[in-house]
Design a protein around this motif. Structure first.
Motif, PDB file in Angstrom:
ATOM      1  N   SER A 569       0.844  -1.324  -0.005  1.00 16.80           N
ATOM      2  CA  SER A 569      -0.029   0.052  -0.036  1.00 16.80           C
ATOM      3  C   SER A 569       1.096   1.359  -0.056  1.00 16.80           C
ATOM      4  O   SER A 569       2.175   1.247   0.670  1.00 16.80           O
ATOM      5  N   PRO A 570       0.147   2.371  -0.326  1.00 15.64           N
ATOM      6  CA  PRO A 570       1.138   3.569  -0.286  1.00 15.64           C
ATOM      7  C   PRO A 570       1.612   3.989   1.235  1.00 15.64           C
ATOM      8  O   PRO A 570       2.876   4.183   1.093  1.00 15.64           O
ATOM      9  N   SER A 571       0.926   3.605   2.173  1.00 12.85           N
ATOM     10  CA  SER A 571       1.570   4.048   3.684  1.00 12.85           C
ATOM     11  C   SER A 571       2.740   3.046   3.784  1.00 12.85           C
ATOM     12  O   SER A 571       3.649   3.444   4.508  1.00 12.85           O
ATOM     13  N   ARG A 572       2.636   1.902   3.563  1.00 15.94           N
ATOM     14  CA  ARG A 572       3.829   1.133   3.656  1.00 15.94           C
ATOM     15  C   ARG A 572       4.931   1.333   2.898  1.00 15.94           C
ATOM     16  O   ARG A 572       6.155   1.427   3.155  1.00 15.94           O
ATOM     17  N   ILE A 573       4.797   1.619   1.460  1.00 16.71           N
ATOM     18  CA  ILE A 573       5.847   2.287   0.652  1.00 16.71           C
ATOM     19  C   ILE A 573       6.434   3.333   1.339  1.00 16.71           C
ATOM     20  O   ILE A 573       7.491   3.532   1.133  1.00 16.71           O
ATOM     21  N   LEU A 594       5.225  10.276  -4.439  1.00 16.29           N
ATOM     22  CA  LEU A 594       4.553   9.067  -4.285  1.00 16.29           C
ATOM     23  C   LEU A 594       3.140   9.202  -4.949  1.00 16.29           C
ATOM     24  O   LEU A 594       2.465   8.483  -5.347  1.00 16.29           O
ATOM     25  N   THR A 595       2.628  10.466  -4.569  1.00 19.70           N
ATOM     26  CA  THR A 595       1.187  10.711  -4.918  1.00 19.70           C
ATOM     27  C   THR A 595       1.194  10.857  -6.535  1.00 19.70           C
ATOM     28  O   THR A 595       0.455  10.385  -7.289  1.00 19.70           O
ATOM     29  N   VAL A 596       1.931  11.477  -6.950  1.00 15.55           N
ATOM     30  CA  VAL A 596       2.477  11.528  -8.570  1.00 15.55           C
ATOM     31  C   VAL A 596       2.742  10.396  -9.176  1.00 15.55           C
ATOM     32  O   VAL A 596       1.988   9.901 -10.027  1.00 15.55           O
ATOM     33  N   PHE A 597       3.406   9.525  -8.605  1.00 12.48           N
ATOM     34  CA  PHE A 597       3.467   7.980  -9.008  1.00 12.48           C
ATOM     35  C   PHE A 597       2.252   7.293  -9.312  1.00 12.48           C
ATOM     36  O   PHE A 597       1.834   6.666 -10.183  1.00 12.48           O
ATOM     37  N   PHE A 598       1.577   7.183  -8.211  1.00 15.41           N
ATOM     38  CA  PHE A 598       0.365   6.614  -8.103  1.00 15.41           C
ATOM     39  C   PHE A 598      -0.822   7.302  -8.929  1.00 15.41           C
ATOM     40  O   PHE A 598      -1.661   6.446  -9.935  1.00 15.41           O
ATOM     41  N   ARG A 638      -8.751   5.043  -3.937  1.00 11.63           N
ATOM     42  CA  ARG A 638      -8.159   4.592  -2.591  1.00 11.63           C
ATOM     43  C   ARG A 638      -6.774   4.743  -2.488  1.00 11.63           C
ATOM     44  O   ARG A 638      -6.250   5.243  -1.253  1.00 11.63           O
ATOM     45  N   TRP A 639      -5.834   4.597  -3.428  1.00 10.88           N
ATOM     46  CA  TRP A 639      -4.714   4.709  -3.176  1.00 10.88           C
ATOM     47  C   TRP A 639      -4.082   6.203  -3.220  1.00 10.88           C
ATOM     48  O   TRP A 639      -3.481   6.669  -2.540  1.00 10.88           O
ATOM     49  N   ILE A 640      -4.854   7.079  -4.084  1.00  5.83           N
ATOM     50  CA  ILE A 640      -4.524   8.582  -3.802  1.00  5.83           C
ATOM     51  C   ILE A 640      -5.085   8.965  -2.605  1.00  5.83           C
ATOM     52  O   ILE A 640      -4.165   9.850  -1.994  1.00  5.83           O
ATOM     53  N   LYS A 641      -6.148   8.382  -2.138  1.00  3.75           N
ATOM     54  CA  LYS A 641      -6.574   9.126  -0.834  1.00  3.75           C
ATOM     55  C   LYS A 641      -5.661   8.719   0.211  1.00  3.75           C
ATOM     56  O   LYS A 641      -5.237   9.552   1.080  1.00  3.75           O
ATOM     57  N   GLU A 642      -5.177   7.446   0.184  1.00  2.91           N
ATOM     58  CA  GLU A 642      -3.855   6.914   1.230  1.00  2.91           C
ATOM     59  C   GLU A 642      -2.721   7.770   1.200  1.00  2.91           C
ATOM     60  O   GLU A 642      -2.236   8.027   2.122  1.00  2.91           O
ATOM     61  N   CYS A 643      -2.303   8.157  -0.290  1.00  2.00           N
ATOM     62  CA  CYS A 643      -1.424   9.034  -0.197  1.00  2.00           C
ATOM     63  C   CYS A 643      -1.351  10.440   0.541  1.00  2.00           C
ATOM     64  O   CYS A 643      -0.621  11.054   1.013  1.00  2.00           O
ATOM     65  N   GLU A 644      -2.496  11.154   0.149  1.00  2.00           N
ATOM     66  CA  GLU A 644      -2.972  12.454   0.514  1.00  2.00           C
ATOM     67  C   GLU A 644      -3.052  12.380   2.118  1.00  2.00           C
ATOM     68  O   GLU A 644      -2.610  13.480   2.794  1.00  2.00           O
TER      69      GLU A 644
END
Length: 648
Positions: A569-573, A594-598, A638-644
């Motif tokens: 997940s983004p938080s783990r990365i 990381l947000t840009v990447f996803f 879900r991925w972007i929200k976790e990044c933000e």
């Protein structure tokens, strides 16, 4: 577990032969130290309560009774570190037999007892003289009385420690053709502990490391090995304290050897990564259905530590695609170049193609593709003149990249063509009504598509194929013009990430016997990465630096590796990246890219869904025909929200 990591310790306390009171005190003292470090599991050596080298004293009632009393002290002391499970070794009588056992204990109580299965009785070992095998039989008890508790006993036991399944084997068990850990892992064990007392001989340590790496890989498990050291009898042999922690084929921590003081080694085992690989590998699940057995799962019932932001106790390579050791890097580059060369050579042979067309910009990617093409032609015995290398200067081409491109083409002996794209692109701007002073996406992509059209048409003319130059990182970010540099007949760099490209080019430079070639390649390596689609600065230097626009490739390659290889997940990365780049990027910068990447990874899948053929070179690949099959319209919310939501 905290964030999916399980902290373990391999401990080598001081040992006194038959000195059970001193041994108990040494175990307690070292246990307190590793508990303070946050260890959830501490593994001590084989027969650590009595020492391994007691010989015929093992059949002394005095020694056996004192061992039980020493264990009682350790159990009582374990209440002082309620968040840690301990595994200690001791001799234990049951049903008229004596067993060499691993005892799980913690939080003031014994949890389980696992006897040793394979007893060595060769060379310097005489264990069958004293002990019985723990192999299942009708005479084996299923539980034993220990310090006032009825405790599960047997080789079919898995202990759950904070939700992590832990199983034990003892020393020689690992050296057998079919270690107990093989079946235990297929039955659910995720971490194997090995209590050992292996003496040291010339070459034995390296052989042992190989065994541990192999077994942890075959079991897709963590492996914690603790072996006896100073204090053991040296009547005929010598012991070096060994503490080794492995994870799925990799040694992640090991203790210094030949020490004469208590020592431990501590590491965080990545349980989430192990679970991912077991789930991902259908071979593992197939073997588990065939060879797994019903094991008793016993809860250690320790008190879970309060989750917090942790500092990882393991090394995190900031460049996971690049080996940290020079010797390994050279070997890896050799392998990759051979894979690329073999893939291209096979495609040329099967299609009976003796002409290849490639655009050469003077940048890293096209340089690597050209070098591989030359190597493939040499392998097939085709004259290098069959490679038509085309340099196509445009609005942003600088003298440095143009010079490097032409110098390289000359020294390699390929057919050289130079075609300026400026007139054709200007005509195109007029045709579509675009103002050439507006340097937008139309301005840039028109140049990329013009170059691709030229290459395709030249390939038709020479009855050849176009060799693609784009790399894995560009595919991940979608940093390619659709139906422009995105397209070719074969993408030889498709499996190579950007952070590895420069090492492959340097591999060629190091092997070159031509000074011009070597110096040109080294200068290409030092040139900033750029598509050169925007006019150069007034001093002639590159104005458009890719990493200023999409972010540092070392970060994106890091994100890519853990996204594809483990599905993190983004938080783990984010946690891993903060550890790996602690002294390079602050948390806010890592979060930004990381947000840009996803965002880019999800939105650009449509380009990967129709990418050309190209050879896979590592464990991460984006080919829609191989490792990565993702719908182009997948939702990324879900991925972007976790990044933000990541805290900086």
């Amino acid at each position: 577990m905290n964030q999916g990591y399980f902290r373990v310790a391999a401990v080598a306390p001081a040992v006194s032969v038959a000195g059970t009171d001193a041994n108990a005190e040494a175990i307690i003292q070292t246990a307190a130290v590793v508990a303070a470090s946050g260890a959830e599991l501490a593994v001590f050596p084989e027969l650590s309560i009595t020492a391994y080298t007691c010989g015929d004293l093992f059949h002394s009632s005095t020694l056996l009774n004192s061992a039980r009393l020493a264990l009682a002290k350790i159990i009582t002391a374990s209440a002082s570190f309620p968040t840690m499970t301990m595994v200690v070794g001791m001799p234990l009588q049951a049903n008229g037999m004596l067993f060499n056992c691993a005892v799980f204990l913690g939080a003031g109580r014994p949890v389980a007892v696992v006897p040793k299965t394979y007893l060595p009785n060769y060379n310097e070992f005489y264990e069958q003289r004293w002990f019985a095998s723990g192999e299942k039989s009708g005479a084996m008890p299923s539980e034993v009385e220990l310090c006032g508790f009825n405790v599960p006993f047997g080789t079919d036991i898995i202990v759950s420690v904070n939700g992590v399944k832990v199983a034990a084997e003892i020393c020689e068990d690992l050296w057998s053709p079919l270690p107990p850990s093989s079946t235990l892992s297929l039955s659910g064990a995720e971490v194997i502990v090995n209590l050992s007392a292996s003496d040291d001989l010339i070459g034995k340590y390296d052989y042992l490391l190989g065994l541990i790496k192999q077994q942890s890989a075959r079991c897709v498990a963590g492996y914690v090995y603790s072996s006896a050291g100073f204090g053991e009898s040296t009547t005929d042999v010598a012991f070096d304290s060994k503490g080794i922690i492995a994870e799925n084929g990799n040694i992640i921590r090991h203790m210094p050897r030949w020490i004469r003081h208590p020592e431990s080694t501590i590491a965080d085992i990545d349980i989430y990564a192990l679970r991912h690989d077991r789930m991902h590998s259908t071979t593992f699940s197939h073997a588990a259905r065939r060879h797994g057995s019903d094991c008793r799962v016993v809860d250690a019932r320790i008190v879970p530590a309060i989750p917090s932001e942790i500092s990882l106790c393991r090394d995190v390579n900031p460049s996971p695609f690049v080996p940290p050791v020079d010797e390994l890097l050279d070997s890896r580059c050799t392998e990759i170049v051979n894979i690329q060369t073999s893939g291209l050579a096979q495609r040329l042979k099967v299609t009976n193609t003796r002409s290849l067309v490639i655009g050469v910009s003077g940048g890293l990617d096209s340089t690597l593709a050209l070098l591989v093409a030359v190597k493939a032609f040499d392998v097939l015995g085709i004259p290098r003149s069959g490679i038509t290398a085309v340099t196509m200067p445009g609005f942003g081409t600088t003298g440095r990249t143009h010079s490097n491109a032409t110098e390289l083409m000359k020294v390699l002996g390929v057919t050289i063509r130079e075609i300026s794209i400026v007139p054709a692109v200007m005509q195109h701007f007029a045709d579509i009504g675009h103002n050439p002073d507006v340097h937008d996406v139309t301005y840039e992509n028109s140049q990329a598509r013009q170059r691709t059209m030229l290459l395709m048409d030249i390939a038709n003319k020479v009855s050849g194929m176009v060799l693609g130059t784009g790399d894995l990182s560009e595919l991940a970010l979608g940093w390619a013009t659709y139906n422009g540099d995105h397209m070719s007949m074969y993408g030889v760099n498709a499996g190579v990430p950007k952070t590895l490209v420069k090492y492959l080019v340097k591999w060629f430079a190091d092997r070159s016997t031509d000074n011009v070639e070597r110096n040109t390649l080294l200068d290409i390596i030092d040139t900033p990465i750029s598509p050169e689609l925007i006019p150069a600065n007034s001093d002639g230097t590159i104005a458009q630096v890719t990493e200023d626009l999409v972010g540092p490739y070392e970060l994106h390659d890091f994100f890519l590796y853990y996204t594809l290889r483990y599905g993190f997940s983004p938080s783990r990365i984010f946690l891993l990246a903060n550890t790996a780049f602690e002294n390079t990027y602050d948390r806010a910068t890592i979060k930004k890219w990381l947000t840009v990447f996803f965002r880019r990874f999800f939105s650009q899948q449509f380009k990967r869904s129709c990418m050309p053929d190209g050879p896979k070179v590592g464990s991460v690949c984006l080919s829609p025909r191989g490792d990565w099959r993702m719908p182009s319209d997948a939702c990324s919310v879900r991925w972007i929200k976790e990044c933000e939501d990541l805290k900086v």
